[in-house]
Design a protein around this motif. Structure first.
Motif, PDB file in Angstrom:
ATOM      1  N   ALA A 120       0.830  -1.200   0.000  1.00  0.00           N
ATOM      2  CA  ALA A 120       0.000   0.000   0.000  1.00  0.00           C
ATOM      3  C   ALA A 120       0.866   1.252   0.000  1.00  0.00           C
ATOM      4  O   ALA A 120       2.094   1.193   0.141  1.00  0.00           O
ATOM      5  N   CYS A 121       0.183   2.393  -0.150  1.00  0.00           N
ATOM      6  CA  CYS A 121       0.832   3.692  -0.073  1.00  0.00           C
ATOM      7  C   CYS A 121       0.537   4.291   1.304  1.00  0.00           C
ATOM      8  O   CYS A 121      -0.597   4.193   1.812  1.00  0.00           O
ATOM      9  N   ALA A 122       1.544   4.862   1.919  1.00  0.00           N
ATOM     10  CA  ALA A 122       1.402   5.377   3.288  1.00  0.00           C
ATOM     11  C   ALA A 122       0.400   6.545   3.338  1.00  0.00           C
ATOM     12  O   ALA A 122       0.334   7.347   2.406  1.00  0.00           O
ATOM     13  N   PRO A 123      -0.375   6.635   4.466  1.00  0.00           N
ATOM     14  CA  PRO A 123      -0.428   5.660   5.556  1.00  0.00           C
ATOM     15  C   PRO A 123      -1.438   4.564   5.266  1.00  0.00           C
ATOM     16  O   PRO A 123      -2.388   4.774   4.530  1.00  0.00           O
ATOM     17  N   LEU A 124      -1.219   3.380   5.860  1.00  0.00           N
ATOM     18  CA  LEU A 124      -2.144   2.264   5.743  1.00  0.00           C
ATOM     19  C   LEU A 124      -2.869   2.097   7.062  1.00  0.00           C
ATOM     20  O   LEU A 124      -2.234   1.959   8.118  1.00  0.00           O
ATOM     21  N   THR A 125      -4.201   2.130   7.033  1.00  0.00           N
ATOM     22  CA  THR A 125      -4.986   1.993   8.259  1.00  0.00           C
ATOM     23  C   THR A 125      -5.204   0.520   8.586  1.00  0.00           C
ATOM     24  O   THR A 125      -5.753  -0.240   7.780  1.00  0.00           O
ATOM     25  N   LEU A 126      -4.755   0.115   9.776  1.00  0.00           N
ATOM     26  CA  LEU A 126      -4.975  -1.234  10.287  1.00  0.00           C
ATOM     27  C   LEU A 126      -6.073  -1.169  11.334  1.00  0.00           C
ATOM     28  O   LEU A 126      -6.102  -0.248  12.163  1.00  0.00           O
ATOM     29  N   SER A 127      -6.969  -2.164  11.333  1.00  0.00           N
ATOM     30  CA  SER A 127      -8.098  -2.162  12.269  1.00  0.00           C
ATOM     31  C   SER A 127      -8.137  -3.467  13.040  1.00  0.00           C
ATOM     32  O   SER A 127      -7.961  -4.550  12.461  1.00  0.00           O
ATOM     33  N   ALA A 128      -8.366  -3.368  14.360  1.00  0.00           N
ATOM     34  CA  ALA A 128      -8.537  -4.539  15.213  1.00  0.00           C
ATOM     35  C   ALA A 128      -9.995  -4.631  15.626  1.00  0.00           C
ATOM     36  O   ALA A 128     -10.698  -3.631  15.738  1.00  0.00           O
ATOM     37  N   SER A 129     -10.454  -5.868  15.848  1.00  0.00           N
ATOM     38  CA  SER A 129     -11.838  -6.103  16.268  1.00  0.00           C
ATOM     39  C   SER A 129     -11.846  -7.132  17.388  1.00  0.00           C
ATOM     40  O   SER A 129     -11.033  -8.074  17.361  1.00  0.00           O
ATOM     41  N   PRO A 130     -12.738  -6.966  18.394  1.00  0.00           N
ATOM     42  CA  PRO A 130     -13.815  -5.956  18.457  1.00  0.00           C
ATOM     43  C   PRO A 130     -13.297  -4.538  18.714  1.00  0.00           C
ATOM     44  O   PRO A 130     -12.310  -4.354  19.422  1.00  0.00           O
TER      45      PRO A 130
END
Length: 569
Positions: free
Chosen positions: A232-242
């Motif tokens: 990806a191109c910066a920034p890359l959003t990472l998401s945790a769940s829950p």
């Protein structure tokens, strides 16, 4: 050995360490003797059976099987394996492509069950091993396990698993790869955290494994997005769940180049904006999620994050260059390898199908460039390289006369003509010193070819021509024309390439007497007729006379015996 006495070989047994024909002569005190039948000793593989690396020849699908062949070659008394041996494995009598080592390794399927043999070719002969029948039983149908409700609970609880029923099978549930005692029913309820799956076994003892399902005891299922490798191109959003419900978060990184790792300061929310990774490096990210029941860890995800599109650079040669010959590949390369970068090579501005790696090899003329991209975009190489490909010369040879040469005759071999061509003649694979003309005259047997070089330095090998030599027939006797009863004399004819023999006694053809030697063990007049490319001729005649042995009686308390060690092809 042969017709020569072996110095010092005077005991009742002899250990044969060299190839050849052996016989033993036993002489009594009166000087009378008898000679026992010849034994032919040929160095080569013994006829040991082929075998698997385990005792069984019955396997399930998907098993790795090793077949090998035991053999011995005695050279000066030492067990050796000559490098000249050639191998070919066969399945049901058909050559297995590429199976040319003395060991054959394969993964079992229904298609490769059958009868295996191994052909071993030496300087002596090609011998075929015993047949070995490999049976492959099918695996049971792979099953999928699933659960009802949630696959997590807080501290205590349960997750019910179900699967699809099959006939004639047994079941075994596992946690983390370890069998669970007593868990052999179709369904199972998990009460502790872990990674569960089920093994299915059929009547042949073959097994298949189900998918894995995780069970979590901290009250939630931890996930991460994206969950597969991402460029990806910066920034890359990472998401945790829950992402809600009173949880706390801590993101952690791992540098796949340096091995450094640790918590990311300030990265304590359900999302994290990952910056560009260092040059040529990828990172693994994961998140620790803590709730009222404890902490779970999301799976790791590997990412390559760029800060800008690739800057155009130059492609270069890694082997060869321009111009080249049509039978020589030239190698190109562009940029440095990092997982997540993509390449597309082009010929005359058009994408080359499948040419998507950092390097590219070719012998096709044209102009080459390459497009290199990362997660932010890419660019075409700043330069292009034009490849000129020169043709190979024509290379063909012919014989000006017969290639079957008799009694010292010769033949001239001629190569094709052409402007600026250079010639190099070879016999039996070796360069003939000084043989650099368009023609070559020879009176020697052998396999001939010509290496032709054109003005561009490109070379091509011609066809092969085999030249044969021969002579007329002669015959002579080895020793006296008289012999003791029960022995005989060896008559010997000349040898040469392509000669066949037929011996006669008193003008009567002797069945099976077709070698260049013949044991004349009865009175008569002997001669041989030879056939070769030089024609047919009859040798001179040899008169052989038998002399009766004197009467003699031999007695002994222990019978004579002898031992030969025989290694055969």
């Amino acid at each position: 050995m042969g017709t020569n006495a072996i110095s010092g070989a005077t005991s009742v047994s002899y250990n044969a360490l060299a190839t050849g024909g052996y016989k033993v002569r036993i002489t009594d005190a009166s000087g009378c003797y008898n000679t026992f039948t010849d034994y032919n000793i040929i160095s080569g593989p013994q006829s040991y059976p082929i075998r698997t690396s385990v005792a069984s020849t019955v396997f399930c699908e998907g098993r790795l099987v090793y077949l090998n062949h035991d053999f011995v070659s005695f050279v000066n008394g030492t067990n050796n394996v000559p490098s000249s041996y050639q191998y070919q494995w066969k399945l049901n009598g058909v050559n297995i492509t590429g199976a040319t080592d003395w060991t054959h390794i394969f993964t079992t399927t229904q298609a490769n069950a059958g009868t295996y043999t191994l052909d071993i070719t030496t300087d002596c002969v090609t011998s075929t091993s015993n047949p070995l029948v490999i049976t492959v039983n099918p695996n049971p149908i792979s099953t999928t396990i699933s659960y009802t409700g949630n696959n997590y609970f807080c501290t205590t609880g349960s997750v019910p698993f179900t699967s699809t029923s099959q006939t004639g099978v047994t079941y075994q549930w596992r946690n983390g790869g370890t069998s669970i005692s007593g868990a052999t029913n179709l369904n199972f309820t998990a009460t502790v955290a872990g990674n569960y799956n089920m093994m299915v076994t059929n009547g042949s003892g073959c097994t298949s494994a189900s998918n894995y399902v995780g069970v979590y005891s901290k009250g939630f299922l931890p996930t991460i997005t994206p969950n597969t490798f991402t460029s990806a191109c910066a920034p890359l959003t990472l998401s945790a769940s829950p992402a809600s419900g009173g949880y706390t978060y801590q993101w952690q990184y791992y540098n796949n180049i340096t091995g450094s790792t640790g918590n990311i300061v300030g990265a304590t929310s359900a999302t994290y904006s990952a910056p560009a990774t260092p040059t040529l490096a990828t990172y693994d990210y994961k998140c620790y999620i803590t709730g009222s029941c404890g902490t779970e860890i999301t799976p790791s995800v590997e990412v390559y994050i760029s800060s800008a599109p690739i800057t155009a650079g130059n492609i270069s040669y890694i082997s060869g260059g321009s111009p080249t010959c049509s039978n020589v590949n030239v190698g190109y390369q562009y940029g440095s390898y990092v997982k997540g970068r993509t390449w597309q090579w082009k010929l005359n501005g058009v994408d080359i199908p499948g040419a998507t790696s950092r390097t590219y090899y070719t012998s096709t003329a044209g102009t080459y460039s390459c497009y290199l991209a990362n997660g932010c975009g890419g660019s075409l190489s700043a330069n292009s390289l034009t490849l000129t490909v020169n043709p190979l010369p024509t290379a063909a040879i012919t014989a000006s006369g017969s290639i079957n040469l008799c009694n010292g005759a010769s033949v001239t071999l001629n190569a094709n003509s052409g402007t600026g061509l250079v010639y190099a003649w070879y016999r039996n694979g070796s360069l003939i010193t000084g043989a650099s003309a368009i023609s070559y005259n020879t009176n020697l047997g052998g396999s001939y070819r010509c290496l032709v070089t054109n003005t561009n330095g490109c070379t091509a090998n011609s066809n092969y021509i085999n030249v044969f030599t021969g002579t007329g027939a002669t015959a002579s006797i080895n020793g006296s024309a008289t012999f003791c009863a029960g022995s005989g004399n060896i008559l010997t004819a000349n040898t040469g390439s392509g000669i066949t023999y037929q011996w006669y006694r008193n003008t009567i053809l002797q069945n099976g007497a077709t070698s260049n030697t013949f044991n004349a063990n009865s009175n008569g007049t002997y001669y041989v007729i030879e056939n070769s490319s030089c024609g047919t001729s009859q040798s001179n005649s040899i008169v052989v006379t038998q002399i009766n042995n004197p009467n003699a009686t031999i007695s002994y308390t222990t019978p004579f015996r002898f031992v030969l060690r025989v290694v055969w092809c």
